[in-house]
Scaffold this active site. Structure first.
Site, short mmCIF file in Angstrom:
data_model
loop_
_atom_site.label_atom_id
_atom_site.label_comp_id
_atom_site.label_asym_id
_atom_site.label_seq_id
_atom_site.Cartn_x
_atom_site.Cartn_y
_atom_site.Cartn_z
N ARG A 1 0.78 -1.19 -0.11
CA ARG A 1 0.03 0.08 0.09
C ARG A 1 1.03 1.32 -0.07
O ARG A 1 0.60 2.21 -0.66
CB ARG A 1 -0.79 0.03 1.19
CG ARG A 1 -2.19 0.66 1.09
CD ARG A 1 -3.08 0.66 2.15
NE ARG A 1 -4.19 -0.34 1.98
CZ ARG A 1 -4.04 -1.69 2.49
NH1 ARG A 1 -3.00 -2.08 3.33
NH2 ARG A 1 -5.05 -2.54 2.08
N ILE B 1 12.30 3.46 4.65
CA ILE B 1 11.31 3.91 5.39
C ILE B 1 10.50 2.69 6.07
O ILE B 1 9.19 2.87 6.46
CB ILE B 1 9.96 4.67 4.69
CG1 ILE B 1 9.72 3.96 3.51
CG2 ILE B 1 10.90 6.25 4.35
CD1 ILE B 1 8.71 4.77 2.65
N ARG C 1 11.83 -0.71 8.46
CA ARG C 1 12.38 -0.73 9.88
C ARG C 1 13.89 -0.61 9.58
O ARG C 1 14.71 -1.20 8.80
CB ARG C 1 11.98 -2.15 10.29
CG ARG C 1 10.25 -2.08 11.01
CD ARG C 1 10.17 -1.13 12.10
NE ARG C 1 9.06 -1.14 12.68
CZ ARG C 1 7.92 -0.31 12.15
NH1 ARG C 1 8.26 0.83 11.22
NH2 ARG C 1 6.69 -0.51 12.73
N GLU D 1 16.59 2.71 17.88
CA GLU D 1 16.07 4.06 17.65
C GLU D 1 15.92 4.49 19.29
O GLU D 1 15.26 3.84 20.00
CB GLU D 1 14.68 3.96 17.15
CG GLU D 1 14.90 3.80 15.56
CD GLU D 1 13.42 3.55 14.81
OE1 GLU D 1 12.27 3.75 15.62
OE2 GLU D 1 13.42 3.33 13.85
N HIS E 1 12.42 8.32 12.80
CA HIS E 1 10.98 7.51 12.68
C HIS E 1 9.64 8.54 12.99
O HIS E 1 8.82 8.15 13.57
CB HIS E 1 11.09 6.40 13.75
CG HIS E 1 10.04 5.26 13.42
ND1 HIS E 1 10.25 4.11 13.80
CD2 HIS E 1 8.79 5.07 12.68
CE1 HIS E 1 9.29 3.14 13.24
NE2 HIS E 1 8.57 3.83 12.65
N GLY F 1 7.65 8.85 10.10
CA GLY F 1 6.84 8.54 8.84
C GLY F 1 5.29 8.75 9.08
O GLY F 1 4.66 9.27 8.38
O1 LIG Z 1 4.55 0.86 11.38
C1 LIG Z 1 4.15 1.91 11.11
O2 LIG Z 1 3.09 2.32 10.77
C2 LIG Z 1 4.83 3.07 11.53
O3 LIG Z 1 6.49 3.05 11.42
C3 LIG Z 1 4.45 4.11 12.40
O4 LIG Z 1 5.00 3.20 13.82
#
Ligand SMILES: O=C(O)[C@H](O)CO
Length: 395
Positions: free
Chosen positions: A228, A309, A311, A340, A359, A361
């Site tokens: 997605r 973006i 992990r 982190e 982190h 995002g």
């Molecule tokens: O996994 C997620 O959606 C983002 O990293 C926010 O924690």
């Protein structure tokens, strides 16, 4: 739009004021659990630094007693849940419409009274909280509503063995996470952070020609993980006239491919060799740990940029340090690292061809609101025995 019916459903829940049609009529205490990423392996008692086991040692506050005894009461706000624990007040307010909120501190101080009442746990944004000890102390727990799509911080098998469901929020996070991918790509390409430092420094030459950037427009973007979020990145990349390659380990996405004009690379190696920008947009699983190591970095163009973006643990960070130090690749831009935050003396922090963000995002006003809504819809669906919009199953 790839928005599912389930998401439309939960959007309509949000639009309704007060108690939604789906709302469970009883009271469902939610532990608003807020740890920190780097506390992943620490037991919850230590994390919350409390004299656990002091059940009955304190009496419940009058407000909490009232909230728990009134069937139709939507919940209780624990005042220190706000800034102190990291969940914004509007999210607390939203949760309170549907649940009787209990903070971890309150739970531990009143364990005896609380443990049977708790049917849901709300985990805020990949913050680890649910260990065996906690599960053992919640006999009526039915669902863990994770706010965020990544659930690598949760032991799904163990949780499932307790008969507890896990849900996540894949729809709510998609736009903001795709945006941060684009932001990192553009910032790294155009050396935005360095530029900003130069602009504000009184000592540096303003018009330096030795720090030229590269263009994103018409460059080749390799997306690893066309889910997605990956798809949303591709949609955005189209506006930059980028050539889009993608690799999925399991499933080719022909419909999405056609919609954004992307080319499928069956082998990740092909994508790595051809891309100017490689973006990691996959969830972390035991199979893809350190999927980008020395060998993969060596396949990338020396002019290429790696963006993560997903992990942190998707990348072998030691190999990345080496690659950046030796200009094996041009640069890296990471919204996620391992751990982190990184220790202040970590070698990645000493490099100038890297951008690291903490982190963020999903750190937008809109995303956290939507994540809470999606998590609430999931948890209510479980408690009401209805179809669950986004359930996560152990592999
Ligand atoms: O996994 C997620 O959606 C983002 O990293 C926010 O924690």
């Amino acid at each position: 739009m790839l928005r599912s019916k389930a998401f439309n459903l939960l959007k309509s829940i949000h639009l309704m004021s007060g108690q939604p049609k789906l709302a469970y009529k009883g009271i469902h205490p939610v532990i608003a659990s807020h740890g920190h990423h780097s506390h992943r392996s620490v037991g919850y008692r230590q994390r919350y630094k409390t004299g656990a086991g002091s059940a009955g040692g304190r009496t419940l506050s009058a407000a909490l007693t009232k909230a728990m005894s009134e069937k139709e009461l939507p919940g209780l706000l624990i005042l220190d849940i706000g800034g102190t624990y990291g969940v914004q007040e509007n999210i607390v307010a939203l949760l309170k419409k549907h649940f009787c909120l209990i903070t971890m501190k309150e739970f531990l101080e009143n364990k005896k009274e609380m443990s049977k009442k708790i049917q849901s746990v709300f985990v805020s944004e990949c913050r680890p909280t649910v260990d065996q000890e906690l599960l053992e102390s919640l006999p009526n727990l039915k669902v863990i509503g994770n706010s965020g799509v990544g659930v690598d911080h949760l032991n799904l098998k163990m949780i499932s063995n307790f008969g507890v469901k896990v849900t996540n929020t894949p729809h709510a996070v998609a736009d903001s996470t795709a945006d941060i991918g684009m932001a990192l790509m553009l910032a790294s390409a155009r050396r935005l952070v360095e530029g900003s430092q130069i602009a504000i420094s009184p000592h540096t030459k303003y018009f330096a020609v030795d720090w030229l950037g590269v263009e994103v427009t018409r460059a080749t973007l390799g997306i690893i993980g066309m889910g997605r979020i990956g798809y949303k990145v591709a949609q955005r990349a189209r506006a930059f006239e980028m050539k889009i390659l993608y690799h999925n380990r399991k499933q080719r996405r022909k419909e999405e491919e056609q919609a954004v004009g992307a080319h499928y690379c069956e082998k990740m190696e092909d994508l790595l060799q051809q891309s100017d920008f490689v973006m990691l947009v996959v969830n972390l699983t035991p199979e893809n740990h350190k999927m980008i190591g020395k060998k993969e970095l060596g396949l990338m163009k020396p002019t290429a940029t790696l963006i993560n973006i997903g992990r942190g643990a998707l990348i072998d960070q030691d190999a990345l340090v080496e690659a950046l130090q030796n200009n094996v690749i041009r640069a890296a831009a990471l919204d996620v690292t391992y751990p982190e935050p990184l220790p202040r003396d970590h070698p990645l922090l000493k490099l100038n061809n890297i951008i690291i963000t903490p982190h963020i995002g999903t750190a937008t006003v809109q995303a956290i609101q939507m994540m809470a809504e999606e998590a609430i819809a999931n948890m209510l669906a479980v408690l009401n025995g209805q179809p669950i919009p986004s359930e996560v199953f152990p592999k």
